[in-house]
Write an enzyme that holds these catalytic residues in place. Structure first.
Site, PDB file in Angstrom:
ATOM      1  N   HIS A  17       0.826  -1.210   0.000  1.00  0.00           N
ATOM      2  CA  HIS A  17       0.000   0.000   0.000  1.00  0.00           C
ATOM      3  C   HIS A  17       0.858   1.256   0.000  1.00  0.00           C
ATOM      4  CE1 HIS A  17      -2.674   3.201   1.291  1.00  0.00           C
ATOM      5  NE2 HIS A  17      -3.661   2.449   0.855  1.00  0.00           N
ATOM      6  N   LEU A  78      -4.230  -7.008   3.191  1.00  0.00           N
ATOM      7  CA  LEU A  78      -4.909  -8.005   4.021  1.00  0.00           C
ATOM      8  C   LEU A  78      -6.054  -8.699   3.303  1.00  0.00           C
ATOM      9  CD1 LEU A  78      -5.061  -6.481   7.576  1.00  0.00           C
ATOM     10  CD2 LEU A  78      -3.898  -8.549   6.821  1.00  0.00           C
ATOM     11  N   ALA A  79      -6.913  -7.917   2.686  1.00  0.00           N
ATOM     12  CA  ALA A  79      -8.128  -8.499   2.123  1.00  0.00           C
ATOM     13  C   ALA A  79      -8.546  -7.677   0.915  1.00  0.00           C
ATOM     14  CB  ALA A  79      -9.235  -8.513   3.166  1.00  0.00           C
TER      15      ALA A  79
END
Lengths: 143, 143
Positions: A17, A78-79
């Site tokens: 990110h 993460l997801a």
């Protein structure tokens, strides 16, 4: 020589990110180093969606000049979220909802591109969180 | 009975970020289930900082009525960032930079609280990303 042995590699572009703080970049680059050491036959580089460098576009350019047989883009997120579902696929030129596309190398060759899942639900993640919990129990009294 | 056997548990509150999409909640709650199954002796609940429920304050309240000897707060976040360094410690009532505090149960007992690290740099994470890369290589042609 037409029978020259091919040394083409599987390219693995780890996408993080990015952050205004240093921790996310450190996480991504160190994880990339650990992945190299653990002996996969990947050619691994890392890049960032926001705040940190290289950007994803720059990461792709770094990969373009390598002799790749395939490029795997692995998001260290993460997801699934809007970055995974929309932002990264857009930069990769993937059709909506697709995990496979193509990647054009600097010499004009077109190789397959595959877009891996983010971390997601995995026993290794559960194990990691239990490890962090156990570590917290050993904190010194003044922590 | 003063010599009654204590059944106090170690409480483990897993804190996720939460999301407007369902994926983050699913990740956190399923990881919590996996942690329970893998046989730790923790009493595990999960909660969310934003968007999803229960909130961290509600998660703490759910823990308050349990017979705990300690509460471990484990953030399921990738790396330190403003949520880890500021937002969550504030809700936990931790002093700046401290990983240890106290937690008051519904019956008035005060037990230790420890704040674990986020996922962070770990060989398990590198292994997980290599697994996701390998999985991507097996995607069907029309994925």
């Amino acid at each position: 020589m037409t029978n020259q042995k091919h040394m083409s590699a599987k390219g693995l572009l780890l996408v993080g990110h990015g952050s205004r703080l240093q921790y996310n970049k450190e996480l991504i680059t160190t994880t990339a180093e650990m992945m190299k050491e653990s002996g996969g036959d990947y050619l691994i580089k890392s890049c960032f969606l926001e705040y940190s460098n290289p950007t994803v576009a720059e990461g792709l350019d770094l990969m373009r000049s390598e002799d790749l047989e395939i490029l795997i883009v692995v998001p260290l997120f993460l997801a699934k979220g809007i970055h995974i579902l929309r932002d990264i696929p857009k930069i990769l030129g993937l059709e909506a909802g697709k995990k496979r596309g193509t990647f054009t190398l600097a010499d004009g060759r077109v190789v397959p591109l595959v877009y891996a899942e983010p971390i997601g639900i995995d026993p290794l993640l559960a194990e990691l969180m239990l490890k962090n919990a156990a570590n917290a129990l050993t904190l010194p009294e003044d922590a």
